[in-house]
Design a protein around this motif. Sequence first.
Motif, PDB file in Angstrom:
ATOM      1  N   PHE A 177       0.832  -1.201   0.000  1.00 63.25           N
ATOM      2  CA  PHE A 177       0.000   0.000   0.000  1.00 63.25           C
ATOM      3  C   PHE A 177       0.870   1.255   0.000  1.00 63.25           C
ATOM      4  CE2 PHE A 177      -2.391   3.420   1.987  1.00 63.25           C
ATOM      5  CZ  PHE A 177      -3.618   3.338   1.349  1.00 63.25           C
ATOM      6  N   THR A 178       1.907   1.249   0.834  1.00 62.77           N
ATOM      7  CA  THR A 178       2.792   2.417   0.915  1.00 62.77           C
ATOM      8  C   THR A 178       3.514   2.649  -0.402  1.00 62.77           C
ATOM      9  OG1 THR A 178       3.099   2.073   3.286  1.00 62.77           O
ATOM     10  CG2 THR A 178       4.739   3.440   2.159  1.00 62.77           C
ATOM     11  N   LEU A 179       3.994   1.579  -1.020  1.00 58.81           N
ATOM     12  CA  LEU A 179       4.671   1.729  -2.307  1.00 58.81           C
ATOM     13  C   LEU A 179       3.720   2.267  -3.368  1.00 58.81           C
ATOM     14  CD1 LEU A 179       6.865  -1.513  -2.389  1.00 58.81           C
ATOM     15  CD2 LEU A 179       7.631   0.844  -2.024  1.00 58.81           C
ATOM     16  N   ARG A 180       2.451   1.882  -3.282  1.00 58.32           N
ATOM     17  CA  ARG A 180       1.465   2.414  -4.224  1.00 58.32           C
ATOM     18  C   ARG A 180       1.259   3.910  -3.969  1.00 58.32           C
ATOM     19  NH1 ARG A 180      -2.054  -1.201  -3.643  1.00 58.32           N
ATOM     20  NH2 ARG A 180      -3.596  -0.233  -2.278  1.00 58.32           N
ATOM     21  N   GLN A 181       1.202   4.308  -2.712  1.00 56.39           N
ATOM     22  CA  GLN A 181       1.104   5.731  -2.395  1.00 56.39           C
ATOM     23  C   GLN A 181       2.293   6.502  -2.966  1.00 56.39           C
ATOM     24  OE1 GLN A 181       0.058   5.773   2.112  1.00 56.39           O
ATOM     25  NE2 GLN A 181      -0.760   7.654   1.241  1.00 56.39           N
ATOM     26  N   LEU A 182       3.485   5.969  -2.778  1.00 48.06           N
ATOM     27  CA  LEU A 182       4.684   6.646  -3.268  1.00 48.06           C
ATOM     28  C   LEU A 182       4.680   6.746  -4.785  1.00 48.06           C
ATOM     29  CD1 LEU A 182       7.365   5.046  -0.908  1.00 48.06           C
ATOM     30  CD2 LEU A 182       6.481   7.389  -0.830  1.00 48.06           C
ATOM     31  N   SER A 183       4.183   5.696  -5.441  1.00 51.26           N
ATOM     32  CA  SER A 183       4.112   5.704  -6.904  1.00 51.26           C
ATOM     33  C   SER A 183       3.112   6.758  -7.396  1.00 51.26           C
ATOM     34  CB  SER A 183       3.694   4.317  -7.409  1.00 51.26           C
ATOM     35  OG  SER A 183       3.560   4.320  -8.814  1.00 51.26           O
ATOM     36  N   ILE A 184       1.971   6.842  -6.726  1.00 50.95           N
ATOM     37  CA  ILE A 184       0.962   7.830  -7.096  1.00 50.95           C
ATOM     38  C   ILE A 184       1.522   9.234  -6.900  1.00 50.95           C
ATOM     39  CG2 ILE A 184      -1.281   8.819  -6.452  1.00 50.95           C
ATOM     40  CD1 ILE A 184      -2.137   5.925  -5.691  1.00 50.95           C
ATOM     41  N   PHE A 185       2.188   9.447  -5.766  1.00 52.54           N
ATOM     42  CA  PHE A 185       2.747  10.765  -5.490  1.00 52.54           C
ATOM     43  C   PHE A 185       3.826  11.123  -6.499  1.00 52.54           C
ATOM     44  CE2 PHE A 185       5.920  13.505  -3.394  1.00 52.54           C
ATOM     45  CZ  PHE A 185       5.132  14.629  -3.247  1.00 52.54           C
ATOM     46  N   ASP A 186       4.636  10.165  -6.858  1.00 48.56           N
ATOM     47  CA  ASP A 186       5.691  10.408  -7.841  1.00 48.56           C
ATOM     48  C   ASP A 186       5.082  10.875  -9.165  1.00 48.56           C
ATOM     49  OD1 ASP A 186       8.505  10.315  -8.547  1.00 48.56           O
ATOM     50  OD2 ASP A 186       8.005   8.609  -9.807  1.00 48.56           O
ATOM     51  N   SER A 187       3.998  10.201  -9.584  1.00 45.13           N
ATOM     52  CA  SER A 187       3.324  10.563 -10.829  1.00 45.13           C
ATOM     53  C   SER A 187       2.726  11.968 -10.743  1.00 45.13           C
ATOM     54  CB  SER A 187       2.216   9.545 -11.122  1.00 45.13           C
ATOM     55  OG  SER A 187       1.444   9.936 -12.235  1.00 45.13           O
ATOM     56  N   ILE A 188       2.038  12.253  -9.654  1.00 49.23           N
ATOM     57  CA  ILE A 188       1.411  13.561  -9.480  1.00 49.23           C
ATOM     58  C   ILE A 188       2.449  14.677  -9.447  1.00 49.23           C
ATOM     59  CG2 ILE A 188       0.174  15.020  -7.824  1.00 49.23           C
ATOM     60  CD1 ILE A 188      -1.381  12.480  -6.989  1.00 49.23           C
ATOM     61  N   SER A 189       3.481  14.489  -8.648  1.00 51.88           N
ATOM     62  CA  SER A 189       4.469  15.560  -8.476  1.00 51.88           C
ATOM     63  C   SER A 189       5.240  15.821  -9.763  1.00 51.88           C
ATOM     64  CB  SER A 189       5.423  15.221  -7.335  1.00 51.88           C
ATOM     65  OG  SER A 189       6.120  14.013  -7.567  1.00 51.88           O
ATOM     66  N   ASN A 190       5.501  14.779 -10.534  1.00 50.57           N
ATOM     67  CA  ASN A 190       6.185  14.968 -11.820  1.00 50.57           C
ATOM     68  C   ASN A 190       5.310  15.750 -12.794  1.00 50.57           C
ATOM     69  OD1 ASN A 190       8.609  13.727 -11.160  1.00 50.57           O
ATOM     70  ND2 ASN A 190       7.891  11.688 -11.745  1.00 50.57           N
TER      71      ASN A 190
END
Length: 369
Positions: A177-190
């Motif tokens: 779940f945490t890795l999915r959060q980090l992946s989503i945030f990475d996409s959004i912030s980029n």
Amino acid sequence: MPKAKETVLEIDLKALAHNYAFLKAKLVPETMFLGVVKAFAYGSDSIVIAKKLQELGADYLAVAYTKEGVALRKAGITLPILVLHPLPTSFKKIIKHRLEPNIYSFKILKEFMAVAEKRGEKKYPIHIKFNTGLNRLGFVEEDVDEICKLAESQDAIEIASVFSHLAASEDLNEKEFTLRQLSIFDSISNKMRAKLLHKPFRHTLNTSGIINYGKRAQFEMVRSGIGLYGYGNEAAVDKELMPVATLKTIISQIHEIKAGESIGYNRKYKAEASMVTATLPVGHADGIGRIYGNRNGFVWINGKKAEIIGNTCMDMIMVDVTGINCQAGDEVIVFGPKASAEDLAKGASTISYELLTGISQRVKRLILE
């Protein structure tokens, strides 16, 4: 350490410096560090802690509400201060005291922009929060385009950072779940950085995030709260940290209780056999809630554990000192380096955060350099 003569919360700034250095060592040198000092710096003293973090080299501070940030400014704190839950009624104060708001909805964004424009601000720093799974506050990924259009349509505000908050970084059973959060945030912030002329910095790791995911998701800044105060959400990390706060009190009176006698309000505890109790001048008005009564909590007297018995009173608790060599005036440790707040909290089915932040402001603070 000085012996207590009354109920007192000792705040050890050497411990704070140790914890700061421990967490900084998990980061690459260029990663910025935000110290969270909300809720009176987790129940200690926000001004004292903020001044020490500024001295240690922290890059940012964070508070929950505007009033907390104003108090820091009035105390001479010059670091950037992120207000995590600003409300429209406080926007003018935020700007007056050069605080930086977390913007989490279009309503808040538009209202803050209007206030900033009316006051003639140019490129006032704001921080955009995205909800990646905690489901508390924040925009969602579909909002990126509109946020960027609004930000680029004027020059009163400028997006200083983009951030999110992890929901379960301390629980490795929730790693997926945490890795999915980090992946989503990475996409959004980029996406945000690609659409904005000014490239905002990014942050999403909290204390447990730094420890468990620091190598892969430091971005440009991390945020730490509980870790700075000596707790790492897991036993192995707690051993590396030093609790900043030690709550001490004293024994007011010793009582010899006969079998069958009751103790405290509502006669919640009845002695099955003769016993000895000590009454301590600390109660639920000081932060030791009723949940710790009836043997759910304990204190330490002369190195031995003494369980809290009966209902916690507003200003006092009674503890079982049968078999403990003690007398009126002896020092009592409620929690501290050798008596973990985490252990005390667990006994009452709560967490160290709640115990620490609940310590009343009427308890005297003693600063240890």
